[in-house]
Scaffold this motif. Sequence first.
Motif, short mmCIF file in Angstrom:
data_model
loop_
_atom_site.label_atom_id
_atom_site.label_comp_id
_atom_site.label_asym_id
_atom_site.label_seq_id
_atom_site.Cartn_x
_atom_site.Cartn_y
_atom_site.Cartn_z
N LEU A 8 -4.95 35.76 61.01
CA LEU A 8 -5.87 35.32 59.96
C LEU A 8 -6.98 36.35 59.84
CD1 LEU A 8 -6.52 31.56 60.88
CD2 LEU A 8 -4.76 32.50 59.37
N TYR A 9 -7.50 36.49 58.65
CA TYR A 9 -8.69 37.30 58.42
C TYR A 9 -9.79 36.36 57.97
CZ TYR A 9 -5.70 41.37 58.69
OH TYR A 9 -4.83 42.34 59.13
N LEU A 10 -10.82 36.22 58.78
CA LEU A 10 -11.97 35.38 58.44
C LEU A 10 -12.94 36.22 57.61
CD1 LEU A 10 -12.58 33.66 61.89
CD2 LEU A 10 -11.19 32.84 59.97
N ILE A 11 -13.34 35.69 56.46
CA ILE A 11 -14.20 36.44 55.55
C ILE A 11 -15.53 35.71 55.40
CG2 ILE A 11 -14.41 37.39 53.22
CD1 ILE A 11 -11.27 37.14 53.09
N PRO A 12 -16.60 36.29 55.93
CA PRO A 12 -17.91 35.64 55.79
C PRO A 12 -18.47 35.85 54.38
CG PRO A 12 -18.15 37.70 56.96
CD PRO A 12 -16.68 37.51 56.72
N THR A 70 -16.01 30.42 55.40
CA THR A 70 -15.45 29.45 54.47
C THR A 70 -14.27 30.02 53.68
OG1 THR A 70 -17.05 30.10 52.78
CG2 THR A 70 -17.62 28.21 54.19
N LEU A 71 -13.94 31.27 53.96
CA LEU A 71 -12.84 31.94 53.25
C LEU A 71 -11.93 32.59 54.28
CD1 LEU A 71 -11.89 32.63 50.36
CD2 LEU A 71 -13.33 34.65 50.47
N VAL A 72 -10.61 32.41 54.10
CA VAL A 72 -9.62 32.93 55.04
C VAL A 72 -8.50 33.61 54.25
CG1 VAL A 72 -7.88 32.29 56.78
CG2 VAL A 72 -10.09 31.11 56.73
N ARG A 73 -8.06 34.77 54.72
CA ARG A 73 -6.88 35.42 54.14
C ARG A 73 -5.74 35.27 55.14
NH1 ARG A 73 -8.74 40.29 53.09
NH2 ARG A 73 -7.75 41.37 54.82
N TYR A 74 -4.60 34.80 54.60
CA TYR A 74 -3.40 34.61 55.41
C TYR A 74 -2.20 35.03 54.56
CZ TYR A 74 0.43 32.19 57.78
OH TYR A 74 1.62 31.90 58.40
N ASN A 75 -1.37 35.91 55.07
CA ASN A 75 -0.21 36.42 54.33
C ASN A 75 -0.59 36.93 52.94
OD1 ASN A 75 1.56 36.02 56.43
ND2 ASN A 75 2.36 34.10 55.65
N ASP A 76 -1.66 37.69 52.87
CA ASP A 76 -2.13 38.32 51.63
C ASP A 76 -2.58 37.34 50.56
OD1 ASP A 76 -1.79 40.94 52.58
OD2 ASP A 76 0.34 40.89 52.07
N LYS A 97 -5.93 25.68 48.61
CA LYS A 97 -5.89 26.70 47.57
C LYS A 97 -7.31 26.99 47.14
CE LYS A 97 -1.66 25.57 45.09
NZ LYS A 97 -1.24 25.08 43.76
N GLN A 98 -7.59 28.24 46.84
CA GLN A 98 -8.92 28.58 46.35
C GLN A 98 -9.15 27.87 45.01
OE1 GLN A 98 -9.34 32.97 46.61
NE2 GLN A 98 -11.34 32.35 47.35
N GLY A 99 -10.34 27.32 44.87
CA GLY A 99 -10.73 26.71 43.61
C GLY A 99 -10.42 25.22 43.49
N ASP A 100 -9.56 24.66 44.35
CA ASP A 100 -9.31 23.22 44.29
C ASP A 100 -10.61 22.48 44.56
OD1 ASP A 100 -6.66 23.38 43.70
OD2 ASP A 100 -5.93 22.56 45.60
N GLN A 101 -10.91 21.49 43.77
CA GLN A 101 -12.12 20.68 43.92
C GLN A 101 -11.75 19.21 43.92
OE1 GLN A 101 -15.21 22.00 44.37
NE2 GLN A 101 -14.29 24.02 44.29
N TYR A 102 -12.51 18.42 44.66
CA TYR A 102 -12.31 16.98 44.60
C TYR A 102 -12.72 16.46 43.25
CZ TYR A 102 -11.35 16.34 49.55
OH TYR A 102 -10.78 16.37 50.77
N GLU A 103 -11.92 15.54 42.71
CA GLU A 103 -12.26 14.90 41.45
C GLU A 103 -13.28 13.80 41.73
OE1 GLU A 103 -8.57 13.39 39.99
OE2 GLU A 103 -7.76 15.38 39.60
N ALA A 104 -14.23 13.65 40.85
CA ALA A 104 -15.26 12.61 41.02
C ALA A 104 -14.77 11.27 40.51
CB ALA A 104 -16.51 13.01 40.28
#
Length: 104
Positions: A8-12, A70-76, A97-104
Amino acid sequence: MANWGDVLYLIPMTTGTDDAGFPTEQRGESRLIYANRMSVRSNEFHMAKQHGVELQHMFEVRSIEYDFETLVRYNDKEYDVERTYEKGEFIELVLKKQGDQYEA
């Protein structure tokens, strides 16, 4: 049984300001760590799916190596950390997935 074979690549993310003085988020330098891939728990997967969030992966990493990124790179591919669960010397990272948000 843990095999620690996944990378994993942890991205601050850091907060700064742009030239106009508005707050911005910028990526820091990523760090490579080794992880143990696990299965996302089915009840957690289905509950998140009901709210429009698709959990993709769960990894166990050493707590000392995780610094609240809060951001991770895995398998590109990049993922957001949806939640963490601390277990003593280890911590579980559940990724979505990046961008998924909980619906209100």
